[in-house]
Design a protein around this motif. Structure first.
Motif, short mmCIF file in Angstrom:
data_model
loop_
_atom_site.label_atom_id
_atom_site.label_comp_id
_atom_site.label_asym_id
_atom_site.label_seq_id
_atom_site.Cartn_x
_atom_site.Cartn_y
_atom_site.Cartn_z
N GLY A 89 -5.48 13.61 17.66
CA GLY A 89 -5.05 14.99 17.84
C GLY A 89 -6.14 15.84 18.42
O GLY A 89 -7.25 15.36 18.74
N SER A 106 2.34 13.27 22.97
CA SER A 106 1.06 13.36 23.68
C SER A 106 1.01 14.56 24.61
O SER A 106 -0.07 15.12 24.85
N GLU A 115 0.16 17.32 21.73
CA GLU A 115 -1.21 16.86 21.98
C GLU A 115 -1.67 15.91 20.89
O GLU A 115 -2.84 15.90 20.50
N HIS A 116 -0.75 15.09 20.42
CA HIS A 116 -1.03 14.06 19.43
C HIS A 116 -0.58 12.71 20.00
O HIS A 116 0.62 12.53 20.29
N VAL A 138 5.27 13.31 16.73
CA VAL A 138 4.03 13.44 17.50
C VAL A 138 4.34 13.20 18.98
O VAL A 138 5.15 12.34 19.33
N ARG A 141 4.33 18.00 16.52
CA ARG A 141 2.90 18.14 16.79
C ARG A 141 2.60 17.63 18.20
O ARG A 141 2.62 16.42 18.46
#
Length: 486
Positions: free
Chosen positions: A137, A34, A118-119, A32, A116
């Motif tokens: 998310g 951001s 934008e997590h 993950v 992933r």
């Protein structure tokens, strides 16, 4: 509820390399991040010799295209020839960090890792049987249950804070600046140039793009609420050099400090740290990214083995034992380099003495091994043979392969030039590749003439040598768990 074996927080080079290593070990992994896109930052511009070897051992070095290997480097601004180590060089240079991220993300995804963007990690709970993370998310917060969570989320690590790791060390004494400047003819200062007001460095790393670094003496760390602007960097550059770069177009501008910190532990239960989340230091000699690369390859196979269930009980703990010691040594040498490089005329006598010492071959070899990472020698339970605990160097084999080729799958390797050890290793063939091959030339530093066989870990370190009094099956159990025939 999303479930995974390992959750990696941070899609920088260390997190992406770790994700690939875990996939090579057969473990499912979610990364993950951001940010919505890769950073695009050039930040690190290459690797030390050991990190270059690691990429070669995974078959990744060729993905960078033509790589410039350089034997000229420095220690605290004192020129040093890294070629004093046999077959060595300072490392690969001219590879911006964003290219490293692009390559590693593509590789990790090819292997099946889920990345992933934008997590953002919000909370984590380090429980007895798993780690429960809450991640925000694009469609809102949700929970991820992972057997293990690894923080690769940089010097301001959210994972480190949420899991309660102690980040011991020293505060910043100074602030420094860097920028990638486009379309200017800037005089090269590859090693750096000490000037009355501090130190400046400049080097072209792409056509039309120059990296500049400005280290003003006496510039205290500032608490910034927004990113630094290039005008401030240009002011400092002109003050130190007399040259104006005002109005230049830039690709990237940043500020950094000489803060030096290291997590006191790299593992707390089911949460681990790697890369800058575990250690920060002055970026001297390109060692920061390279240290993170070594973290990822040391941890990856051990964590995969633990998840798969065949790891010895203390294997995962050896990640902290080994890499904390490696990191502490890097922090120490970068602090020493900063004192020599960035202090004023009061340390000129020390610089003179250091220059004399570096010219002594044995001292040059010692410092070269330290900064390049080639001198690392892990404690593998015995020092009976000088190769034990050291990395397997690049050696050309008589069958046309190299030792680096054997490590592409991230499995153990029993490499036999002479003798019969295959039957002893039968119980580990699901974890260790048996390779009968002779070096093209024995007797050099890579393969001493009296060595018949080597047992090598997936991260490239030697844990058994023949001939010796050490028992092969003991070494196999120590690093690769119980025999499947037991």
């Amino acid at each position: 509820m999303v479930r995974t074996s390992v959750l990696v927080v941070g899609a920088g080079p260390v997190g992406l390399l770790l994700a690939g290593e875990l996939r090579l070990g057969g473990v499912d992994v979610i990364v993950v991040e951001s940010r919505s896109e890769p950073s695009g930052e050039s930040r690190g511009l290459g690797f030390t010799a050991r990190a270059t070897e690691i990429f070669h051992q995974r078959g990744l070095l060729r993905r960078f295209g033509d790589v410039e290997l350089n034997r000229q480097g420095h220690f605290g601004g004192i020129p040093m020839d890294f070629g004093v180590l046999e077959g060595s060089h300072f490392g690969a240079r001219g590879i911006p960090q964003y290219k490293v991220e692009e390559m590693l993300e593509a590789w990790a995804k090819e292997l099946g890792a889920s990345v992933r963007r934008e997590h953002r990690l919000i909370t984590l709970e380090n429980r007895a049987d798993d780690v429960l993370a809450v991640v925000d998310g694009p469609e809102g917060p949700f929970e991820i249950s992972a057997q293990y969570l690894v923080g690769c989320d940089g010097g301001r690590s959210t994972v480190r804070r949420l899991a309660g790791f102690d980040f011991a060390g020293t505060e910043a004494n100074r602030e420094m600046y860097l920028a990638d400047v486009l379309g200017r003819d800037i005089r090269p200062r590859f090693i750096g140039e000490r000037v009355p007001e501090g130190m400046v460095m400049s080097a072209r790393f792409e056509p039309g793009v120059d990296r500049i670094i400005v280290c003003p003496r006496g510039a205290p760390k500032r608490e910034r609420t927004e990113p630094i602007k290039f005008e401030e960097v240009a002011d400092a550059w002109q003050r130190l050099t007399g040259e104006s770069l005002h109005g230049a177009e830039t690709r990237w501008v940043s500020a950094f400090t000489d803060a030096t910190r290291q997590a006191t532990e790299y593992r707390r239960g089911r949460v681990l740290l790697a890369g800058d989340a575990a250690h920060i230091h002055l970026p001297a000699g390109g060692q920061g990214l390279s240290l993170g690369v070594m973290d990822a390859t040391n941890l990856g196979w051990k964590l995969a083995a633990t998840v798969q269930g065949w790891a010895p009980s203390d294997l995962l703990d050896s990640y902290h034992t080994e890499q904390h010691a490696v990191g502490a040594r890097v922090l120490r040498n970068t602090q020493a380099q900063g004192m020599i490089y960035l202090s004023g005329n009061e340390v000129e006598p020390l610089r003179g003495v250091m220059a004399e010492l570096v010219a002594i071959p044995e001292v040059g070899r010692h410092l070269s091994g330290m900064v390049s990472g080639l001198a690392i020698q892990h404690d593998v339970g015995s020092r009976e043979h000088p190769l034990l605990g050291k990395r397997l160097p690049h050696v050309q084999l008589a069958d046309g392969r190299s030792t680096a080729d054997l490590l592409h799958p991230a499995r153990g390797v029993l490499l036999v030039a002479s003798g019969d050890f295959g039957n002893e290793a039968n119980g580990w063939i699901d974890r260790v590749d048996f390779v009968r091959a002779s070096p093209a030339a024995r007797g050099d530093a890579g393969w001493p003439a009296n060595v018949d066989a080597l047992l090598v870990r997936p991260d490239g370190y030697i844990v058994w040598v023949a001939p010796s009094s050490l028992v092969l099956t003991d070494a196999l159990r120590r690093w690769f768990g119980k025999s499947s025939l037991a």
